[in-house]
Design a protein around this motif. Structure first.
Motif, PDB file in Angstrom:
ATOM      1  N   ARG A  91       0.802  -1.206   0.000  1.00  0.00           N
ATOM      2  CA  ARG A  91       0.000   0.000   0.000  1.00  0.00           C
ATOM      3  C   ARG A  91       0.847   1.272   0.000  1.00  0.00           C
ATOM      4  O   ARG A  91       0.291   2.380   0.003  1.00  0.00           O
ATOM      5  CB  ARG A  91      -0.940   0.020   1.214  1.00  0.00           C
ATOM      6  CG  ARG A  91      -2.044  -1.025   1.156  1.00  0.00           C
ATOM      7  CD  ARG A  91      -3.209  -0.602   2.055  1.00  0.00           C
ATOM      8  NE  ARG A  91      -2.778  -0.284   3.405  1.00  0.00           N
ATOM      9  CZ  ARG A  91      -2.927  -1.064   4.467  1.00  0.00           C
ATOM     10  NH1 ARG A  91      -3.512  -2.253   4.316  1.00  0.00           N
ATOM     11  NH2 ARG A  91      -2.526  -0.677   5.658  1.00  0.00           N
ATOM     12  N   SER A  92       2.148   1.120   0.015  1.00  0.00           N
ATOM     13  CA  SER A  92       3.020   2.305   0.030  1.00  0.00           C
ATOM     14  C   SER A  92       3.225   2.896  -1.359  1.00  0.00           C
ATOM     15  O   SER A  92       3.712   4.016  -1.501  1.00  0.00           O
ATOM     16  CB  SER A  92       4.381   1.953   0.637  1.00  0.00           C
ATOM     17  OG  SER A  92       5.110   1.077  -0.217  1.00  0.00           O
ATOM     18  N   LYS A  93       2.846   2.142  -2.391  1.00  0.00           N
ATOM     19  CA  LYS A  93       3.036   2.588  -3.766  1.00  0.00           C
ATOM     20  C   LYS A  93       1.687   2.600  -4.478  1.00  0.00           C
ATOM     21  O   LYS A  93       1.043   1.564  -4.596  1.00  0.00           O
ATOM     22  CB  LYS A  93       4.005   1.666  -4.511  1.00  0.00           C
ATOM     23  CG  LYS A  93       5.372   1.539  -3.842  1.00  0.00           C
ATOM     24  CD  LYS A  93       6.211   0.463  -4.503  1.00  0.00           C
ATOM     25  CE  LYS A  93       7.526   0.263  -3.768  1.00  0.00           C
ATOM     26  NZ  LYS A  93       8.316  -0.855  -4.366  1.00  0.00           N
ATOM     27  N   SER A  94       1.292   3.780  -4.926  1.00  0.00           N
ATOM     28  CA  SER A  94       0.012   3.921  -5.621  1.00  0.00           C
ATOM     29  C   SER A  94       0.217   4.714  -6.898  1.00  0.00           C
ATOM     30  O   SER A  94       1.027   5.646  -6.937  1.00  0.00           O
ATOM     31  CB  SER A  94      -1.003   4.628  -4.705  1.00  0.00           C
ATOM     32  OG  SER A  94      -2.259   4.769  -5.342  1.00  0.00           O
ATOM     33  N   GLU A  95      -0.510   4.343  -7.937  1.00  0.00           N
ATOM     34  CA  GLU A  95      -0.407   5.067  -9.206  1.00  0.00           C
ATOM     35  C   GLU A  95      -0.813   6.528  -9.018  1.00  0.00           C
ATOM     36  O   GLU A  95      -1.807   6.809  -8.344  1.00  0.00           O
ATOM     37  CB  GLU A  95      -1.301   4.420 -10.267  1.00  0.00           C
ATOM     38  CG  GLU A  95      -0.819   3.073 -10.754  1.00  0.00           C
ATOM     39  CD  GLU A  95       0.510   3.166 -11.473  1.00  0.00           C
ATOM     40  OE1 GLU A  95       0.620   3.976 -12.413  1.00  0.00           O
ATOM     41  OE2 GLU A  95       1.443   2.441 -11.095  1.00  0.00           O
ATOM     42  N   ALA A 138      -2.164  -4.860  -6.127  1.00  0.00           N
ATOM     43  CA  ALA A 138      -0.976  -4.502  -5.352  1.00  0.00           C
ATOM     44  C   ALA A 138      -0.477  -5.682  -4.533  1.00  0.00           C
ATOM     45  O   ALA A 138       0.724  -5.791  -4.246  1.00  0.00           O
ATOM     46  CB  ALA A 138      -1.296  -3.324  -4.418  1.00  0.00           C
ATOM     47  N   ASP A 155      -5.104  -1.460  -6.175  1.00  0.00           N
ATOM     48  CA  ASP A 155      -4.769  -0.035  -6.197  1.00  0.00           C
ATOM     49  C   ASP A 155      -5.668   0.664  -7.211  1.00  0.00           C
ATOM     50  O   ASP A 155      -5.664   0.327  -8.392  1.00  0.00           O
ATOM     51  CB  ASP A 155      -3.292   0.128  -6.582  1.00  0.00           C
ATOM     52  CG  ASP A 155      -2.868   1.586  -6.717  1.00  0.00           C
ATOM     53  OD1 ASP A 155      -3.566   2.459  -6.173  1.00  0.00           O
ATOM     54  OD2 ASP A 155      -1.838   1.835  -7.377  1.00  0.00           O
ATOM     55  N   HIS A 202      -4.858   6.448   1.822  1.00  0.00           N
ATOM     56  CA  HIS A 202      -3.588   6.789   2.472  1.00  0.00           C
ATOM     57  C   HIS A 202      -3.409   5.979   3.759  1.00  0.00           C
ATOM     58  O   HIS A 202      -3.058   6.515   4.816  1.00  0.00           O
ATOM     59  CB  HIS A 202      -3.503   8.290   2.749  1.00  0.00           C
ATOM     60  CG  HIS A 202      -3.511   9.134   1.514  1.00  0.00           C
ATOM     61  ND1 HIS A 202      -2.582   9.004   0.510  1.00  0.00           N
ATOM     62  CD2 HIS A 202      -4.358  10.126   1.120  1.00  0.00           C
ATOM     63  CE1 HIS A 202      -2.834   9.870  -0.443  1.00  0.00           C
ATOM     64  NE2 HIS A 202      -3.913  10.557  -0.116  1.00  0.00           N
TER      65      HIS A 202
END
Length: 466
Positions: A312-316, A373, A388, A438
């Protein structure tokens, strides 16, 4: 030998005389041109009359109908362009005369944003430092415009062009002008892209023309708010900083309203966010001692949490959803969002998801477009999927009997991504489903059959109870 040479001499003399005669006939001499004596004679031709230079073609008026197409009218015809004024070709008068209205879609798009109105028409255009009188000017956007010089002698091209709102002008098309027009077209595409996400054109105009906009303006703990600003920046909310990401013609971020948020009014930009109170029910569960002991294995729980946090730390950096969100299954709601849960008489946690009971093996569909994700078997939540949806928004699916996707897959709304099960900490076949904004769990009831771009009504955030 001597007598033979004497016989050849008369022949050589005759040949020279003949050659001289030929030279005189064709007007040239071995010693230079013979024009001087011919010009003085009676047969010398009269001097050529110079051809008069035609007067410059005077343009009477012009019209650009979009950033590519337009026409210029002359006394003797009409010229048209298809590349913004780089090239001009003869055009049928009746065709060009009919093209007098600016592209309606272009005008409508420009009306959506602040400062997208008409640009004042100047009486002069500054070209290479000189102010030239102009007959007519036309701006299609606040930055891109054309001008017809008062005198055709002032420019080589029919029209002057500006790409900075009329501060400076250039004579016809250049590489910089082409680049500026392409950039403006891209901006118009972004306006259209964002406009289409709102419920109506009127709603889009009201939101996109504002400096700040909160969607919605009123929320409760467990909700989320979509913030739009007309320029990049950051927002500090509940001791966390959120970066506004570009999308369409604006800059956006989600603000998750955690369960600890206190009621009151909070300034966000030039807007005010109102947090209202909300009461959540209590739920009591009984589980076996073996299942209850699962929550004591903190090592496995923490190891899984690291995987989840990383996923969850990387989102488009864009909105991936294509339309309203749908329920993954039509199950029976056994636990609403926000319930305070007690397990075997002891406080466990607030249930920040919805539990939908269904028969084991029931197909689960993706709530909307997104990227997988994480798709893995985890200790407490069993077979789990995180999708995501861009801009820091994820959907979670837990306790599945089977995974039908893998990490990195791109899915569309309605794609079957797994089957209902009872893996992990579960008392029966059901889907544990929620959203994360977030890394804060937010109420799924906000999303059903709508999107964050339609959270416009202040009462909508509190309309449904979790």
């Amino acid at each position: 030998m001597k007598s033979k040479k004497r016989r050849q001499w008369p022949l050589l003399v005759g040949a020279c005389v003949l050659a001289a005669c030929v030279v005189i006939v064709i007007g040239k001499s071995p010693f230079g041109p013979v024009s001087s004596w011919k010009a003085a004679g009676k047969d010398a031709p009269a001097a050529a009359t110079p051809v008069p230079t035609p007067p410059p073609r005077v343009a009477l008026e012009f019209r650009m109908v979009d950033l590519d197409h337009g026409w210029v009218k002359y006394a003797d015809g009409i010229a048209a362009t298809e590349d913004g004024g780089g090239m001009w070709q003869p055009a049928a008068g009746e065709v060009a005369a009919a093209e007098t209205a600016v592209d309606g879609n272009l005008a409508e798009l420009l009306s959506l944003e602040a400062g997208g109105g008409s640009t004042p028409a100047p009486s002069t255009a500054t070209l290479d430092g000189a102010a030239l009188p102009v007959k007519q000017t036309q701006f299609l956007t606040p930055r891109i415009g054309w001008a017809l010089p008062a005198s055709s002698k002032d420019a080589k091209n029919p029209l002057l062009i500006t790409v900075d709102g009329g501060q400076s002008w250039v004579d016809g098309m250049t590489g910089d002008v082409k680049e500026a027009i392409l950039k403006e077209k891209s901006h118009l595409d972004q306006l259209a892209k964002e406009r289409d996400l709102y419920a109506t054109k009127e709603a889009a105009k009201g939101i996109m023309s504002a400096k700040w906009k909160l969607m919605p303006e009123s929320a409760a703990p467990g909700d989320a708010v979509l913030v739009r600003h007309d320029e990049p920046g950051t927002i500090t909310w509940l001791n966390k900083t959120y970066t506004l990401q570009p999308y369409g013609a604006g800059y956006f971020t989600y603000l998750p309203i955690s369960m600890s948020a206190k009621p009151g009014k909070y300034p966000i930009g030039d807007q005010t966010l109102t947090i209202v109170t909300k009461k959540f029910e209590t739920q009591y569960l009984k589980v076996t001692s073996e299942m209850e002991s699962m929550k004591q294995d903190t090592a496995r729980i923490n190891a899984d949490q690291k995987k989840i946090d990383l996923a969850r730390s990387k989102s488009e950096p864009e909105f991936l959803f294509s339309g309203p969100f749908v329920k993954p299954i039509e199950g029976i709601l056994t636990t609403p969002y926000g319930y305070t849960r007690y397990v075997n008489g002891k406080y466990d946690s607030a249930h920040m998801a919805v539990d939908l009971a269904a028969k084991e093996g029931t197909p689960i569909q993706a709530t909307n477009d997104g990227i997988v994700a994480l798709a893995e078997s985890l200790y407490l939540t069993g077979n789990s999927i995180y999708l995501d949806h861009g801009m820091g928004l994820f959907s979670q699916y837990a306790h599945l009997s089977e995974l039908r996707v893998k990490t990195g897959d791109h899915v569309k709304q309605g794609d079957i991504i797994g089957l209902v099960g009872t893996t992990g900490f579960s008392t029966g076949p059901h889907l544990h489903f929620t959203f994360w904004a977030h890394n804060v769990q937010v109420n799924p009831d906000l999303f059903w059959n709508t999107t964050p771009f339609r959270w416009v009504q202040p009462a909508q955030a509190t309309k449904q109870k979790g």
